[in-house]
Scaffold this motif. Structure first.
Motif, PDB file in Angstrom:
ATOM      1  N   ASP A  11     -13.606  -9.861  53.317  1.00  0.00           N
ATOM      2  CA  ASP A  11     -14.724  -9.211  54.010  1.00  0.00           C
ATOM      3  C   ASP A  11     -15.839  -8.841  53.045  1.00  0.00           C
ATOM      4  O   ASP A  11     -16.258  -7.685  52.969  1.00  0.00           O
ATOM      5  CB  ASP A  11     -14.209  -8.005  54.809  1.00  0.00           C
ATOM      6  CG  ASP A  11     -13.151  -8.429  55.821  1.00  0.00           C
ATOM      7  OD1 ASP A  11     -13.531  -9.049  56.832  1.00  0.00           O
ATOM      8  OD2 ASP A  11     -11.953  -8.195  55.574  1.00  0.00           O
ATOM      9  N   ASP A  50     -14.188 -13.897  56.168  1.00  0.00           N
ATOM     10  CA  ASP A  50     -15.476 -13.194  56.248  1.00  0.00           C
ATOM     11  C   ASP A  50     -16.153 -13.180  54.879  1.00  0.00           C
ATOM     12  O   ASP A  50     -16.499 -12.138  54.322  1.00  0.00           O
ATOM     13  CB  ASP A  50     -15.325 -11.789  56.837  1.00  0.00           C
ATOM     14  CG  ASP A  50     -15.141 -11.827  58.351  1.00  0.00           C
ATOM     15  OD1 ASP A  50     -15.098 -12.940  58.912  1.00  0.00           O
ATOM     16  OD2 ASP A  50     -15.040 -10.750  58.967  1.00  0.00           O
ATOM     17  N   ASN A  82     -13.745 -14.625  61.050  1.00  0.00           N
ATOM     18  CA  ASN A  82     -14.497 -14.829  62.288  1.00  0.00           C
ATOM     19  C   ASN A  82     -16.000 -14.876  62.044  1.00  0.00           C
ATOM     20  O   ASN A  82     -16.723 -15.550  62.776  1.00  0.00           O
ATOM     21  CB  ASN A  82     -14.150 -13.755  63.314  1.00  0.00           C
ATOM     22  CG  ASN A  82     -14.386 -12.357  62.798  1.00  0.00           C
ATOM     23  OD1 ASN A  82     -13.833 -11.975  61.758  1.00  0.00           O
ATOM     24  ND2 ASN A  82     -15.191 -11.588  63.505  1.00  0.00           N
ATOM     25  N   HIS A 171      -6.641 -13.686  58.238  1.00  0.00           N
ATOM     26  CA  HIS A 171      -7.813 -12.807  58.376  1.00  0.00           C
ATOM     27  C   HIS A 171      -7.521 -11.661  59.348  1.00  0.00           C
ATOM     28  O   HIS A 171      -7.564 -10.491  58.970  1.00  0.00           O
ATOM     29  CB  HIS A 171      -9.042 -13.599  58.794  1.00  0.00           C
ATOM     30  CG  HIS A 171     -10.283 -12.750  58.832  1.00  0.00           C
ATOM     31  ND1 HIS A 171     -10.804 -12.158  57.706  1.00  0.00           N
ATOM     32  CD2 HIS A 171     -11.068 -12.352  59.864  1.00  0.00           C
ATOM     33  CE1 HIS A 171     -11.859 -11.436  58.042  1.00  0.00           C
ATOM     34  NE2 HIS A 171     -12.046 -11.529  59.349  1.00  0.00           N
ATOM     35  N   HIS A 223     -10.316  -8.206  57.790  1.00  0.00           N
ATOM     36  CA  HIS A 223     -10.926  -8.040  59.108  1.00  0.00           C
ATOM     37  C   HIS A 223     -11.086  -6.583  59.539  1.00  0.00           C
ATOM     38  O   HIS A 223     -12.073  -6.238  60.166  1.00  0.00           O
ATOM     39  CB  HIS A 223     -10.102  -8.816  60.136  1.00  0.00           C
ATOM     40  CG  HIS A 223     -10.744  -8.992  61.477  1.00  0.00           C
ATOM     41  ND1 HIS A 223     -12.060  -9.341  61.642  1.00  0.00           N
ATOM     42  CD2 HIS A 223     -10.231  -8.878  62.741  1.00  0.00           C
ATOM     43  CE1 HIS A 223     -12.322  -9.446  62.942  1.00  0.00           C
ATOM     44  NE2 HIS A 223     -11.236  -9.159  63.620  1.00  0.00           N
TER      45      HIS A 223
HETATM   46 FE   LIG Z   1     -13.538 -10.306  60.407  1.00  0.00          FE
END
Ligand SMILES: [Fe+2]
Length: 306
Positions: A11, A50, A82, A171, A223
């Motif tokens: 992330d 991410d 995502n 993730h 995530h």
């Molecule tokens: Fe994410």
């Protein structure tokens, strides 16, 4: 017995001033983490998804972070998140009108764009007697061709040569509080975040079975942006910290949403984890909306670079 180190970061959400939104603080935080990781000089870096703010929309964000990672003086291994591809498939529209959940569902085209930049969506290799595997678990339930390939890969891991340890990265988290918790309701405002962060049944049990069959002992997810550790059936589940921004700071008594990354020191059969906080957290201001804005809310006229 020789001691060696690997690092997991997730992330980082590196963005671009060419975008409809940009948080330079997140880019600066990644520069800080990157410097700290280089100083550690690990054998390898795991990047748990991410990587980008909006790589799901912009190829130039995927390409920029790839070029940046390629400059690292050690190997790195990435899985999609995502924000780089698309979300876990929503069965229904969620409760927030500014977010069109159904159109955020990950597509084959997004996955192939990511793969054309970074390579296979799932991988497994052995380094110094530790097996490392990574995949995009959020494909589960999508019905995409890539989901079939993911399950075939995941359930085939048991047939690969065993190592002393097996570290898996994903993730989305496999669960929020408990492996056997029921699925959360995407339509309920109080359950939406839980739904958004974890893998649903029946996929969760199927993944856990595959982890056990493959001898996984360590599973690291991202995530959520709040670190927490749980032990379930002999597997240590690490929910990893983020470097971009904190989330879910109040969700768990034993959660810590501090920004940073995780250092893992390996000696024989032992792996010891250490949270490394960012030495500096940027306060730089940016522009544009957060979350997952609808296409009509993406105003590129405010971009700092045209
Ligand atoms: Fe994410």
């Amino acid at each position: 017995m020789s001691l060696w180190t690997f690092v997991h970061v997730a992330d980082i959400q590196v963005g671009s001033p060419r975008s409809f939104r940009f948080a330079p603080a997140w880019n600066e935080n990644w520069r800080t983490a990157r410097r700290q990781i280089i100083a550690i000089n690990p054998d390898l870096l795991l990047v748990g998804g991410d990587l980008t703010r909006d790589g799901s929309i912009h190829d130039f964000e995927l390409e920029a972070v790839k070029a940046d990672l390629d400059e690292l003086p050690f190997p790195y291994h990435v899985i999609p998140g995502n924000m780089d591809t698309g979300n876990k498939h929503a069965p229904d529209q969620g409760p927030f009108p500014e977010r069109d959940d159904l159109t955020l569902n990950v597509t084959s085209e997004q996955l192939q764009r990511f793969a054309s930049c970074f390579g296979p969506l799932q991988w497994s290799f052995v380094h110094k007697e530790v097996r490392f595997s990574g995949f995009y678990a959020a494909l589960a339930g999508s019905g995409l061709p890539e989901e079939r390939q993911m399950w075939k890969w995941l359930e085939g891991l048991k047939d690969l040569p065993r190592a002393r340890r097996h570290v898996m990265i994903m993730h989305y988290a496999l669960f929020a509080d408990r492996l056997d918790e029921p699925n959360f309701d995407i339509t309920g405002p109080e359950q939406y975040a839980d739904w958004y962060f974890v893998i649903d049944h029946p996929h969760r049990d199927r993944m856990m079975d595959a982890f056990k069959a493959a001898g996984c002992d360590t599973v690291i997810s991202g995530h959520i942006h709040c670190r927490k550790t749980d032990a379930v059936d002999g597997i240590c589940f690490y929910k990893a910290p983020a470097t971009c921004m904190s989330q879910w700071a109040d969700r768990w008594d034993d959660g810590d949403a501090s920004l940073g990354f995780t250092r893992f020191d390996v000696c024989g059969d032992e792996i010891e984890s250490t949270f490394i906080p960012l030495e500096r957290i940027s306060q730089a201001g940016g522009y544009g909306p957060g979350g997952h804005p609808r296409p009509e809310a993406r105003d590129y006229s405010i971009a700092w670079e045209k």
